[in-house]
Each structure stands twice: as C-alpha cells, then as structure tokens.
Design a protein around this motif. Structure first.
Motif, mmCIF file in Angstrom:
data_model
loop_
_atom_site.group_PDB
_atom_site.id
_atom_site.type_symbol
_atom_site.label_atom_id
_atom_site.label_comp_id
_atom_site.label_asym_id
_atom_site.label_seq_id
_atom_site.Cartn_x
_atom_site.Cartn_y
_atom_site.Cartn_z
ATOM 1 N N LEU A 263 0.856 -1.213 -0.014
ATOM 2 C CA LEU A 263 -0.084 -0.079 0.121
ATOM 3 C C LEU A 263 0.927 1.170 0.131
ATOM 4 C CD1 LEU A 263 -2.790 -0.925 2.735
ATOM 5 C CD2 LEU A 263 -3.133 -0.763 0.131
ATOM 6 N N ALA A 264 1.946 1.294 0.672
ATOM 7 C CA ALA A 264 2.724 2.379 0.574
ATOM 8 C C ALA A 264 3.403 2.770 -0.683
ATOM 9 C CB ALA A 264 3.910 2.245 1.491
ATOM 10 N N TYR A 265 3.875 1.810 -1.265
ATOM 11 C CA TYR A 265 4.429 2.058 -2.834
ATOM 12 C C TYR A 265 3.224 2.361 -3.907
ATOM 13 C CZ TYR A 265 9.146 -0.120 -1.614
ATOM 14 O OH TYR A 265 10.205 -0.202 -1.397
ATOM 15 N N ALA A 266 2.208 1.858 -3.520
ATOM 16 C CA ALA A 266 0.794 2.086 -4.423
ATOM 17 C C ALA A 266 0.471 3.175 -4.189
ATOM 18 C CB ALA A 266 -0.320 0.993 -4.140
ATOM 19 N N LEU A 267 0.287 3.794 -3.013
ATOM 20 C CA LEU A 267 -0.266 5.199 -2.760
ATOM 21 C C LEU A 267 0.574 6.322 -3.575
ATOM 22 C CD1 LEU A 267 -1.370 5.129 0.926
ATOM 23 C CD2 LEU A 267 -2.806 5.250 -1.137
ATOM 24 N N VAL A 268 2.145 6.026 -3.351
ATOM 25 C CA VAL A 268 3.054 6.803 -4.152
ATOM 26 C C VAL A 268 2.895 6.982 -5.733
ATOM 27 C CG1 VAL A 268 5.672 7.396 -4.637
ATOM 28 C CG2 VAL A 268 5.015 6.546 -2.215
ATOM 29 N N PHE A 269 2.687 5.669 -6.401
ATOM 30 C CA PHE A 269 2.644 5.521 -7.646
ATOM 31 C C PHE A 269 1.258 5.811 -8.088
ATOM 32 C CE2 PHE A 269 5.959 2.098 -7.478
ATOM 33 C CZ PHE A 269 6.870 2.578 -8.098
ATOM 34 N N PHE A 270 0.286 5.795 -7.321
ATOM 35 C CA PHE A 270 -1.333 6.386 -7.815
ATOM 36 C C PHE A 270 -1.235 7.847 -7.636
ATOM 37 C CE2 PHE A 270 -3.208 2.066 -6.291
ATOM 38 C CZ PHE A 270 -3.385 1.654 -7.709
#
Length: 284
Positions: A263-270
């Motif tokens: 989720l941490a990486y996903a939020l950054v890329f989104f």
C-alpha cells in the motif's frame, strides 16, 4: 467548469464515462478473453499433469502445498494459487492497469475522451476502478475454477496441510478467500506502477512490460540474501506471506507487513499518475 455548465446545460462531470460503459468496453477486448481462458485453463493443466506424472512432490525435498495438491478440491485451489502467485497472477494486474490509459493514447482516442468533456481525474478514476475490478476478478476466477475442477477430480473435503493436520472445508474456504484478498492487496503495487507507466507512455506494451519487468527485478533482489533486512522493504519479499493463512493457527504478522509495504508503494505511484496526468499535454 462554470463556463462548461453554461454552454452545455445539464452537464455533470460525475456522469461522464460511467463505470458500466468503461467495463463493457474493456470486457469486449480480446486480451480480456485471452487472460480469462489462460487462468481458467491452469487447473485443468495441473490435473492433467498429476494424472500423467503421478503423485505430486515438492522440489528439493521441501514440503509445500504441491505435496497435497490431489487431496481435495480445496487443496487444488490452494496449489493453483501457490504456483501462480509469483508471476501468472501478476500478468493480468499489469495488463489491465498498464494497458488502460496507454491504449487510448495509442489509438489516438484519449484526446477525444477529454474533449467530450471528461475531466482528467474522472477519466483516470473510472479506468483505474475498472482495471482493479478486472484484476480482482482474475484472481477470483483461478481458485474458483480450481475448486470446481479439483472437486470433480479429487472430491469435496477438508484442506490437508502439508506439515500435518487439516482444515474443515468451511474454514478452508474462508482461509482461501483471505488468501485471494491478500494476493490482490499485495499486487496493488504492481497495479499502481503499471497504471502510472500507462499515463506517461503511449505504448501499452511498454507500460505492461515495465511493470512486469520491475516485478521480476524485485524477485531477483529478494533472492540476494546479502541485502539482509533491506529485503523487508521489497513487496516481493512478502508475496508468499499468505501461506500463514493456511496453517492450523492463523498468523497475521507477515500478511500485515506485506500489505503495508504494498500500500505504501501503491499510494506513491497512484499519486504520481494523477498528478502527472493532470499536467500532461495530451496530443494523442
């Protein structure tokens, strides 16, 4: 926006590009059908392989879900997830999320969607919601087909645990559902990466291939034991943490860490996708 409302009475941004319309468009694409056929075929391939090769065994004398694949339909479903989680289930996520915006640009239809007018944030949100929905459907399809095929081939019964013991079928189904949910959440980093790449390139293959390629790089880095505790920050390090859900006593620790990292990486890329696309000069 006020000028648009004056020029076109009744215009409502939230009514543009409905999810139903976008879902139907994506459902009719050939790559969606091909992906569904590949995932649905895997359980049949496993059953055929076990019928030809005999009793399944783990590699290098290690105990794994492969050892109990033919014990019941629930076991075949668990085995199908085991053999596909590291790569096969990554492909539909990267495909659905990486192809969605880049394909419109490649077809030179993206600018016409924005001229409809569909607000950029609305367009991305609709496409992302549908892409994630199709990704989730792909992950549900595989174990469902495996459960049905396995039940016909090996019977309806409890989930036998390779290390000993078994889970009653009711508990096993709940645990398998938890496994699918975990795999989906752990793949959000791949979805976000593919979606971000889809907003910065007009080549769908580049977005899809880039996401899959970086996922493979993550798997390679996780195999480098010299990295020590740094591997804990790699999403791939936690890709099989769901195995703790198929133990007599459910363990949450590894899955919570895996979801947190994803989720941490996903939020950054989104965030990068929405921020970059809002400022992008769309000419295709």
């Amino acid at each position: 926006m006020s000028s648009l409302s004056q020029v076109a009475p009744g215009y409502r941004a939230r009514h543009t590009l409905p999810l139903r319309v976008e879902a139907v468009r994506q459902l009719r694409r050939r790559r969606t059908l091909v992906m569904a056929v590949v995932l649905a075929a895997l359980p049949f391939v496993l059953v055929a392989a076990f019928a030809i090769g005999g009793t399944p065994e783990g590699r290098d004398d290690r105990i794994s879900l492969m050892d109990t694949a033919t014990a019941s339909g629930a076991n075949l479903a668990a085995t199908a997830l085991f053999v596909s989680a590291a790569f096969l289930l990554v492909v539909p996520v990267a495909l659905f999320c990486g192809d969605t915006v880049a394909a419109e640009a490649n077809w030179s239809s993206l600018r016409y969607l924005l001229a409809a007018p569909v607000p950029r944030a609305r367009l991305l949100a609709s496409k992302l919601a549908v892409a994630l929905g199709f990704s989730a459907a792909a992950m549900v399809l595989l174990p469902l087909v495996a459960l049905a095929v396995g039940t016909v081939a090996y019977g309806w019964g409890p989930l036998r645990i390779p290390t000993g013991g078994e889970l009653p079928i009711g508990d096993a189904l709940v645990r398998l559902a938890l496994v699918v949910l975990y795999i989906f959440l752990s793949q959000l980093v791949t979805a976000a990466l593919a979606f971000w790449l889809s907003t910065v390139t007009d080549a769908p293959l580049g977005a899809v291939g880039g996401a899959v390629g970086l996922t493979i790089v993550g798997n390679v880095l996780d195999a480098v034991t010299a990295l020590g505790s740094w591997r804990d920050f790699l999403p791939s390090h936690w890709q099989f943490a769901w195995a703790d859900a198929l133990q007599p006593h459910l363990e949450w620790g590894g899955m919570v860490k895996g979801v947190s990292v994803s989720l941490a990486y996903a939020l950054v890329f989104f965030a990068l996708a929405f921020r970059g696309f809002a400022r992008k000069d769309v000419v295709s």
